[in-house]
Design a protein around this motif. Structure first.
Motif, PDB file in Angstrom:
ATOM      1  N   LEU A  61      -1.459 -41.169  14.402  1.00  0.00           N
ATOM      2  CA  LEU A  61      -2.808 -42.241  14.816  1.00  0.00           C
ATOM      3  C   LEU A  61      -2.952 -42.806  13.247  1.00  0.00           C
ATOM      4  CD1 LEU A  61      -4.689 -39.106  16.426  1.00  0.00           C
ATOM      5  CD2 LEU A  61      -3.315 -41.093  17.609  1.00  0.00           C
ATOM      6  N   LYS A  62      -3.563 -43.492  13.613  1.00  0.00           N
ATOM      7  CA  LYS A  62      -3.622 -44.424  12.765  1.00  0.00           C
ATOM      8  C   LYS A  62      -5.184 -44.882  12.039  1.00  0.00           C
ATOM      9  CE  LYS A  62      -2.936 -48.958  12.183  1.00  0.00           C
ATOM     10  NZ  LYS A  62      -2.413 -50.603  12.043  1.00  0.00           N
ATOM     11  N   MET A  63      -6.138 -45.229  11.316  1.00  0.00           N
ATOM     12  CA  MET A  63      -7.394 -46.168  11.258  1.00  0.00           C
ATOM     13  C   MET A  63      -6.701 -47.082  11.198  1.00  0.00           C
ATOM     14  SD  MET A  63      -9.443 -44.900  12.133  1.00  0.00           S
ATOM     15  CE  MET A  63     -11.589 -45.027  11.947  1.00  0.00           C
ATOM     16  N   GLY A  64      -7.418 -48.231  10.856  1.00  0.00           N
ATOM     17  CA  GLY A  64      -7.190 -49.594  10.236  1.00  0.00           C
ATOM     18  C   GLY A  64      -8.266 -50.171  10.328  1.00  0.00           C
ATOM     19  N   LEU A  65      -8.080 -51.425   8.842  1.00  0.00           N
ATOM     20  CA  LEU A  65      -9.281 -52.107   8.285  1.00  0.00           C
ATOM     21  C   LEU A  65     -10.447 -51.340   8.241  1.00  0.00           C
ATOM     22  CD1 LEU A  65      -9.295 -54.448  11.871  1.00  0.00           C
ATOM     23  CD2 LEU A  65      -8.403 -54.989   9.420  1.00  0.00           C
ATOM     24  N   THR A  66     -10.017 -50.214   7.399  1.00  0.00           N
ATOM     25  CA  THR A  66     -11.056 -49.269   6.827  1.00  0.00           C
ATOM     26  C   THR A  66     -11.668 -49.475   5.735  1.00  0.00           C
ATOM     27  OG1 THR A  66      -9.012 -48.329   6.448  1.00  0.00           O
ATOM     28  CG2 THR A  66     -10.848 -47.171   8.576  1.00  0.00           C
ATOM     29  N   ALA A  69     -10.920 -54.779   1.756  1.00  0.00           N
ATOM     30  CA  ALA A  69      -9.727 -55.481   0.885  1.00  0.00           C
ATOM     31  C   ALA A  69      -9.166 -56.309   2.320  1.00  0.00           C
ATOM     32  CB  ALA A  69      -9.011 -54.859   0.463  1.00  0.00           C
ATOM     33  N   LYS A  70      -9.096 -55.350   3.561  1.00  0.00           N
ATOM     34  CA  LYS A  70      -8.831 -55.559   4.743  1.00  0.00           C
ATOM     35  C   LYS A  70      -9.050 -56.334   5.720  1.00  0.00           C
ATOM     36  CE  LYS A  70      -5.179 -54.652   6.853  1.00  0.00           C
ATOM     37  NZ  LYS A  70      -3.849 -55.406   7.579  1.00  0.00           N
ATOM     38  N   MET A  71     -10.627 -55.841   5.588  1.00  0.00           N
ATOM     39  CA  MET A  71     -11.205 -56.564   6.040  1.00  0.00           C
ATOM     40  C   MET A  71     -11.460 -57.487   6.049  1.00  0.00           C
ATOM     41  SD  MET A  71     -14.830 -53.908   6.585  1.00  0.00           S
ATOM     42  CE  MET A  71     -14.607 -51.951   7.042  1.00  0.00           C
ATOM     43  N   VAL A 106       3.502 -55.744   4.109  1.00  0.00           N
ATOM     44  CA  VAL A 106       2.987 -53.767   3.861  1.00  0.00           C
ATOM     45  C   VAL A 106       1.792 -53.144   3.584  1.00  0.00           C
ATOM     46  CG1 VAL A 106       5.417 -53.794   3.870  1.00  0.00           C
ATOM     47  CG2 VAL A 106       4.677 -54.556   2.061  1.00  0.00           C
ATOM     48  N   GLU A 107       1.505 -52.293   3.365  1.00  0.00           N
ATOM     49  CA  GLU A 107       0.301 -51.475   3.018  1.00  0.00           C
ATOM     50  C   GLU A 107      -0.022 -49.896   2.358  1.00  0.00           C
ATOM     51  OE1 GLU A 107      -3.269 -53.232   6.225  1.00  0.00           O
ATOM     52  OE2 GLU A 107      -1.805 -51.381   7.344  1.00  0.00           O
ATOM     53  N   ALA A 108      -0.613 -50.377   1.921  1.00  0.00           N
ATOM     54  CA  ALA A 108      -0.597 -48.444   0.846  1.00  0.00           C
ATOM     55  C   ALA A 108      -1.983 -47.406   1.591  1.00  0.00           C
ATOM     56  CB  ALA A 108      -0.732 -48.983  -0.769  1.00  0.00           C
ATOM     57  N   GLU A 109      -1.126 -46.543   1.969  1.00  0.00           N
ATOM     58  CA  GLU A 109      -2.252 -45.909   2.633  1.00  0.00           C
ATOM     59  C   GLU A 109      -2.238 -44.577   1.963  1.00  0.00           C
ATOM     60  OE1 GLU A 109      -2.870 -46.663   6.480  1.00  0.00           O
ATOM     61  OE2 GLU A 109      -2.062 -48.591   6.977  1.00  0.00           O
ATOM     62  N   VAL A 110      -3.273 -43.614   2.340  1.00  0.00           N
ATOM     63  CA  VAL A 110      -3.441 -42.038   1.720  1.00  0.00           C
ATOM     64  C   VAL A 110      -3.182 -41.417   3.697  1.00  0.00           C
ATOM     65  CG1 VAL A 110      -4.766 -39.898   1.134  1.00  0.00           C
ATOM     66  CG2 VAL A 110      -4.456 -42.177  -0.250  1.00  0.00           C
ATOM     67  N   VAL A 139       2.980 -45.658   2.876  1.00  0.00           N
ATOM     68  CA  VAL A 139       3.227 -47.301   3.284  1.00  0.00           C
ATOM     69  C   VAL A 139       3.191 -47.698   4.905  1.00  0.00           C
ATOM     70  CG1 VAL A 139       3.850 -49.560   2.812  1.00  0.00           C
ATOM     71  CG2 VAL A 139       3.892 -47.715   1.199  1.00  0.00           C
ATOM     72  N   GLU A 140       2.121 -48.091   5.444  1.00  0.00           N
ATOM     73  CA  GLU A 140       1.787 -48.914   6.601  1.00  0.00           C
ATOM     74  C   GLU A 140       2.690 -50.185   6.825  1.00  0.00           C
ATOM     75  OE1 GLU A 140      -1.026 -49.667   9.290  1.00  0.00           O
ATOM     76  OE2 GLU A 140       0.362 -49.449  10.730  1.00  0.00           O
ATOM     77  N   ILE A 141       3.525 -50.255   8.223  1.00  0.00           N
ATOM     78  CA  ILE A 141       4.290 -51.606   8.491  1.00  0.00           C
ATOM     79  C   ILE A 141       3.527 -52.518   9.292  1.00  0.00           C
ATOM     80  CG2 ILE A 141       6.341 -52.887   8.522  1.00  0.00           C
ATOM     81  CD1 ILE A 141       8.160 -50.166   8.009  1.00  0.00           C
ATOM     82  N   ASN A 160      -2.425 -52.889  19.776  1.00  0.00           N
ATOM     83  CA  ASN A 160      -1.659 -50.755  19.083  1.00  0.00           C
ATOM     84  C   ASN A 160      -2.396 -51.618  17.680  1.00  0.00           C
ATOM     85  OD1 ASN A 160      -1.662 -48.570  18.539  1.00  0.00           O
ATOM     86  ND2 ASN A 160       0.703 -48.883  18.369  1.00  0.00           N
ATOM     87  N   THR A 161      -3.191 -52.276  16.920  1.00  0.00           N
ATOM     88  CA  THR A 161      -3.896 -52.409  16.071  1.00  0.00           C
ATOM     89  C   THR A 161      -2.491 -53.052  14.705  1.00  0.00           C
ATOM     90  OG1 THR A 161      -3.504 -50.399  14.928  1.00  0.00           O
ATOM     91  CG2 THR A 161      -5.808 -50.636  16.016  1.00  0.00           C
ATOM     92  N   SER A 162      -1.553 -53.297  15.173  1.00  0.00           N
ATOM     93  CA  SER A 162      -0.771 -54.379  15.211  1.00  0.00           C
ATOM     94  C   SER A 162       0.768 -53.179  14.526  1.00  0.00           C
ATOM     95  CB  SER A 162      -0.278 -55.216  13.464  1.00  0.00           C
ATOM     96  OG  SER A 162      -1.942 -56.681  13.621  1.00  0.00           O
ATOM     97  N   ALA A 163       0.761 -52.088  14.541  1.00  0.00           N
ATOM     98  CA  ALA A 163       1.839 -51.128  14.555  1.00  0.00           C
ATOM     99  C   ALA A 163       2.411 -50.994  14.519  1.00  0.00           C
ATOM    100  CB  ALA A 163       0.619 -49.825  15.243  1.00  0.00           C
ATOM    101  N   GLY A 233      -6.007 -45.740   6.919  1.00  0.00           N
ATOM    102  CA  GLY A 233      -5.971 -47.163   6.597  1.00  0.00           C
ATOM    103  C   GLY A 233      -5.781 -48.103   5.311  1.00  0.00           C
ATOM    104  N   GLY A 234      -5.242 -49.320   5.293  1.00  0.00           N
ATOM    105  CA  GLY A 234      -4.541 -49.990   3.892  1.00  0.00           C
ATOM    106  C   GLY A 234      -6.053 -49.484   2.609  1.00  0.00           C
ATOM    107  N   ILE A 235      -5.656 -49.244   1.643  1.00  0.00           N
ATOM    108  CA  ILE A 235      -6.170 -49.278   0.866  1.00  0.00           C
ATOM    109  C   ILE A 235      -6.696 -50.759  -0.573  1.00  0.00           C
ATOM    110  CG2 ILE A 235      -6.582 -48.643  -1.726  1.00  0.00           C
ATOM    111  CD1 ILE A 235      -5.076 -45.867  -0.705  1.00  0.00           C
TER     112      ILE A 235
END
Ligand code: OOG
Ligand code: MG
Length: 262
Positions: A61-66, A69-71, A106-110, A139-141, A160-163, A233-235
């Protein structure tokens, strides 16, 4: 719900075809300006059902726009969630074919893997931390199915939140051994630093993102199962990639994640 089931099914098909054929489409809210949150998550859920019916597994699962910077980058203010299809999973160091995507970033995520189920409403970080099995760099693409990556919140939820893909690192750590808010991240593209950040960018603490996910799922009578892999979510802002680009992300205490695009 403002849309009927036939319209939900038709929009799910349109968005999934855009993904499978790498053909971007216009925002669905342009045609359906009155659609609501239930409609948006209903379309996402219909896309998920189409994939499962075809034999795909859900890898996480993923969270996005958290993060701010992303918002700011996407012009929206509310976190969203989505799912990760199995075929989007790439090994660390993979050479990834650009033809798989429309206009990837690409986005860096934990990423956090749960040991026990987490459910809302009222889920908080105090329940999430002891439920964590381990933490891993990722890293999410992302690859919006909308032209020029332009969307609003409901359109991106439906999509699907661009996944599109993800790469998990190979070092796992216990939550108690990390200070996730001060965990530093350095993203390099072709050897140059392009983004910098720390875990606190994600709702103050990446584990808060997992609590929010449990609470958001609760409104659809769903929960985070035990053993779930969750991208929090992307840092930093997302970085566009193209043929020939090499991405290397260094995570404090969690090693590095790299990939290249061909
Ligand atoms: C939406 C997905 C955002 C994140 O980590 O913030 C996301 C998008 O920006 O296309 O995955
Ligand atoms: Mg992301």
């Amino acid at each position: 719900m403002t849309l009927d089931q036939a319209t939900i099914a038709q929009l799910a098909e349109r968005l999934e075809n855009a993904e499978l054929n790498r053909q971007p489409v216009t925002r669905i809210t342009d045609a359906y300006p009155d659609m609501d949150w239930d409609d948006a998550y209903g379309i996402q859920s219909a896309i998920r059902k189409r994939k499962v019916a075809r034999g795909n597994k859900i890898a996480g699962l993923k969270m996005g726009l958290t993060s701010r910077a992303k918002m700011k980058q996407m012009g929206v203010e509310t976190p969203v969630y989505g799912f990760l299809p199995d075929y989007g999973s790439y090994a660390d160091g993979a050479e990834i074919d650009m033809a798989t995507f429309i206009h990837p970033r690409v986005e860096a995520e934990v990423a956090i893997v749960t040991r026990t189920e987490l459910s809302g409403p009222g889920c908080h970080i105090g329940q999430v931390l002891p439920a964590i099995d381990f933490v891993v760099a990722a890293v999410e693409i992302i690859d919006s199915r909308y032209e020029n990556f332009r969307f609003d919140l409901k359109s991106v939820i439906a999509d699907n939140t661009s996944a599109a893909g993800f790469v998990a690192g190979s070092m796992i750590r216990e939550a108690a051994d990390l200070d996730m808010p001060t965990l530093g991240v350095v993203m390099e593209k072709n050897g140059e630093i392009v983004e910098l950040g720390a875990g606190a960018a994600v709702l103050g603490h990446p584990a808060s993102s997992v609590a929010m996910l449990a609470n958001m799922l609760a409104s659809r009578d769903e929960a985070i199962p035990a053993g779930a892999f969750i991208m929090t979510g992307g840092i930093t802002a997302a970085v566009a990639v193209g043929k020939g680009d090499a991405i290397n992300v260094r995570f404090q205490d969690l090693g590095k994640v790299s990939m290249s695009f061909k």
